[in-house]
Design a protein around this motif. Sequence first.
Motif, PDB file in Angstrom:
ATOM      1  N   UNK A   1       0.827  -1.210   0.000  1.00  0.00           N
ATOM      2  CA  UNK A   1       0.000   0.000   0.000  1.00  0.00           C
ATOM      3  C   UNK A   1       0.859   1.256   0.000  1.00  0.00           C
ATOM      4  N   UNK A   2       1.882   1.256   0.841  1.00  0.00           N
ATOM      5  CA  UNK A   2       2.755   2.433   0.902  1.00  0.00           C
ATOM      6  C   UNK A   2       3.509   2.625  -0.409  1.00  0.00           C
ATOM      7  N   UNK A   3       4.049   1.545  -0.965  1.00  0.00           N
ATOM      8  CA  UNK A   3       4.777   1.655  -2.235  1.00  0.00           C
ATOM      9  C   UNK A   3       3.848   2.138  -3.344  1.00  0.00           C
ATOM     10  N   UNK A   4       2.616   1.621  -3.374  1.00  0.00           N
ATOM     11  CA  UNK A   4       1.683   1.963  -4.444  1.00  0.00           C
ATOM     12  C   UNK A   4       1.336   3.453  -4.423  1.00  0.00           C
ATOM     13  N   UNK A   5       1.202   4.041  -3.244  1.00  0.00           N
ATOM     14  CA  UNK A   5       0.761   5.437  -3.165  1.00  0.00           C
ATOM     15  C   UNK A   5       1.918   6.420  -3.016  1.00  0.00           C
ATOM     16  N   UNK A   6       3.130   5.938  -3.137  1.00  0.00           N
ATOM     17  CA  UNK A   6       4.283   6.841  -3.108  1.00  0.00           C
ATOM     18  C   UNK A   6       5.140   6.632  -4.354  1.00  0.00           C
ATOM     19  N   UNK A   7       5.960   5.606  -4.338  1.00  0.00           N
ATOM     20  CA  UNK A   7       6.913   5.414  -5.429  1.00  0.00           C
ATOM     21  C   UNK A   7       6.235   5.111  -6.755  1.00  0.00           C
ATOM     22  N   UNK A   8       5.171   4.300  -6.738  1.00  0.00           N
ATOM     23  CA  UNK A   8       4.469   4.005  -7.988  1.00  0.00           C
ATOM     24  C   UNK A   8       3.884   5.282  -8.589  1.00  0.00           C
TER      25      UNK A   8
ATOM     26  N   UNK B   1       6.726   7.097 -10.150  1.00  0.00           N
ATOM     27  CA  UNK B   1       7.264   6.421 -11.332  1.00  0.00           C
ATOM     28  C   UNK B   1       6.370   6.631 -12.550  1.00  0.00           C
ATOM     29  N   UNK B   2       5.070   6.679 -12.335  1.00  0.00           N
ATOM     30  CA  UNK B   2       4.145   6.858 -13.457  1.00  0.00           C
ATOM     31  C   UNK B   2       3.975   8.331 -13.851  1.00  0.00           C
ATOM     32  N   UNK B   3       4.487   9.233 -13.027  1.00  0.00           N
ATOM     33  CA  UNK B   3       4.373  10.653 -13.343  1.00  0.00           C
ATOM     34  C   UNK B   3       3.147  11.323 -12.772  1.00  0.00           C
ATOM     35  N   UNK B   4       2.239  10.554 -12.154  1.00  0.00           N
ATOM     36  CA  UNK B   4       1.008  11.169 -11.642  1.00  0.00           C
ATOM     37  C   UNK B   4       1.296  12.101 -10.468  1.00  0.00           C
ATOM     38  N   UNK B   5       2.265  11.726  -9.636  1.00  0.00           N
ATOM     39  CA  UNK B   5       2.547  12.559  -8.473  1.00  0.00           C
ATOM     40  C   UNK B   5       3.139  13.905  -8.892  1.00  0.00           C
ATOM     41  N   UNK B   6       3.872  13.931  -9.991  1.00  0.00           N
ATOM     42  CA  UNK B   6       4.424  15.191 -10.481  1.00  0.00           C
ATOM     43  C   UNK B   6       3.306  16.159 -10.852  1.00  0.00           C
ATOM     44  N   UNK B   7       2.225  15.632 -11.431  1.00  0.00           N
ATOM     45  CA  UNK B   7       1.077  16.478 -11.760  1.00  0.00           C
ATOM     46  C   UNK B   7       0.405  16.989 -10.486  1.00  0.00           C
TER      47      UNK B   7
ATOM     48  N   UNK C   1      14.916   5.094  -1.435  1.00  0.00           N
ATOM     49  CA  UNK C   1      16.237   4.636  -1.857  1.00  0.00           C
ATOM     50  C   UNK C   1      16.361   4.422  -3.351  1.00  0.00           C
ATOM     51  N   UNK C   2      15.270   4.102  -4.016  1.00  0.00           N
ATOM     52  CA  UNK C   2      15.329   3.704  -5.413  1.00  0.00           C
ATOM     53  C   UNK C   2      14.261   4.412  -6.227  1.00  0.00           C
ATOM     54  N   UNK C   3      14.513   4.558  -7.505  1.00  0.00           N
ATOM     55  CA  UNK C   3      13.545   5.218  -8.386  1.00  0.00           C
ATOM     56  C   UNK C   3      12.492   4.263  -8.913  1.00  0.00           C
TER      57      UNK C   3
ATOM     58  N   UNK D   1       4.410  -4.060 -16.545  1.00  0.00           N
ATOM     59  CA  UNK D   1       5.098  -2.882 -16.053  1.00  0.00           C
ATOM     60  C   UNK D   1       5.846  -2.165 -17.176  1.00  0.00           C
ATOM     61  N   UNK D   2       6.502  -2.943 -18.036  1.00  0.00           N
ATOM     62  CA  UNK D   2       7.212  -2.340 -19.161  1.00  0.00           C
ATOM     63  C   UNK D   2       6.237  -1.640 -20.111  1.00  0.00           C
ATOM     64  N   UNK D   3       5.058  -2.222 -20.265  1.00  0.00           N
ATOM     65  CA  UNK D   3       4.064  -1.610 -21.156  1.00  0.00           C
ATOM     66  C   UNK D   3       3.505  -0.326 -20.572  1.00  0.00           C
TER      67      UNK D   3
END
Length: 529
Positions: A97-104, A107-113, A181-183, A365-367
């Motif tokens: 849950x934490x990874x999905x709502x932070x790093x994911x 990574x997808x660019x939604x948080x930047x928006x 720690x990781x992108x 994920x690659x797609x």
Amino acid sequence: MNSLTGTLALARLALRLDRVRLTVWVLGLAVMPMGTAANYLKLYPTEADLRAVSDVLANPSLVALSGPLFGVSIGGLTAWKIGVTEFILVALMSLLTVVRHTRTEEETGRLELLRATVIGRHAPLTAALLVTALANLAITVLIALGLMATGLPAAGSAAFGLATGLVGMLFATVAAAAVQLTASARAATGIAGAVLGGTYLLRAVGDTGPTWLSWLSPTGWGLHMRPYGGERWWVALLFVVVSAVFATAGYALVDRRDLGAGLLAERPGPAVASPGLRSPLALAWRLHRGLLLGWTVALALTGAVMGGAAAGIGDLKSPNQQLTDVLTRMGGSSGLTDAFLAAIFGITGIVAAAYTVQATLRMRQEESSGRVEVLLATRVSRLGWAASHLVFALLGTALLLAVAGVAGGLAYGAQVHDIGGQVGRLLGAALVQLPATWVLAGLGTALIGFAPRRASLTWAALILSVLLFELGALFGLNQRVLDLTPFAHVPKLPGSAFTLTPVLWLTVIAAVLGAAGLAGLRRRDMPVT
């Protein structure tokens, strides 16, 4: 604007997105202890029955598997049976849950928006932890109320519920630090998952050997709160202190990195690709090698620890027949040691299937990241690209199971002075799980081919397999229900005769699902985001 501005809005958004997922997690984790207790009330109706089974559960092999039994009661037996499983599942729920709502989201660019609006720097992490805390609070309360509803003491029920919730929150904070720690969300999940696996092994070794090792494991702390066995409420302070340390580290690291980046800088690639990257298979190897190496080490350690622990199962004195029946239903029918080993390698097969699912869903994920679109613009075909990933999902799992079998055979063979004979037996017991893992790979491929947005349902199939394996025999579920998982059809080796028919059927089902998925992938639009 302060660093927490927008936290509540992000938390509401996360709750809306996860309303189904978290509801299933919460209700499932809350119902399992209550159902286990209700069934034990039927299995062991008298004090004599409980005392007989408590002597059996003191065996080091069973202690390594599920921990020590601290209370000779229905509640104590429930905490022994379901405790470690609950802790692992709630930890997975929390870290995912934490990874999905932070790093994911990064990574997808939604948080930047979102950050382009009025959102504070610490708001996304705080919202993820808040949502996870609410889920763990609900689990804590529902477990306690459910166990009390079965007639168990309130103090022990509250302790078990609290231990479960605290394990979940600790691993939520572990994930909060890991995502800095990781992108990559995948790498962050891997780091947090490795910590979880390490804590399980520490507990298993510590509970049967140096006791202090168990005190280094949060899953060990959960058991050492001793629900129904003279509750140790002070152990909760360990969870609070360590969770605070990880959470503080997570917030501190947020301030030290750029949005979308990880603290561990990724090495820039060369300007010109090496000859080893001239094929889709070589690229897939580069993408999968870290994951495969980590899982190989984990399965080798697991096989060695559990194989070494199996030698003690033969020391059981006058085993309780109902417990023997449960172990036998979980694996095999030719001796308790073989039944235990078959059960262990059944669990190992399900654990290895987590790698299978992870490697298969790397295609999705690659797609969704847009990288495959660039790749397919070259001479690479869709089928060639997909096959390169499936090679590692299928053969990589075979490697993991082989390593676990050999490590288990070496450890167990050294204990019984028959390394040559036991390595072959346990290698077979491990590899026979392979077709069942391939069915999950086929399911994941089929979902990617026809319903890519639902590809994560492959994880739901794996979780269903875990629950049926862990609780199906105890609950006496109908065989038709147990047959829903491919692992129910695997020959129970060692201890039972090997039958080729179910292995062939599982392989055929996996092949049909995989072929159908590849056909769908070839025809549908790409990418689907």
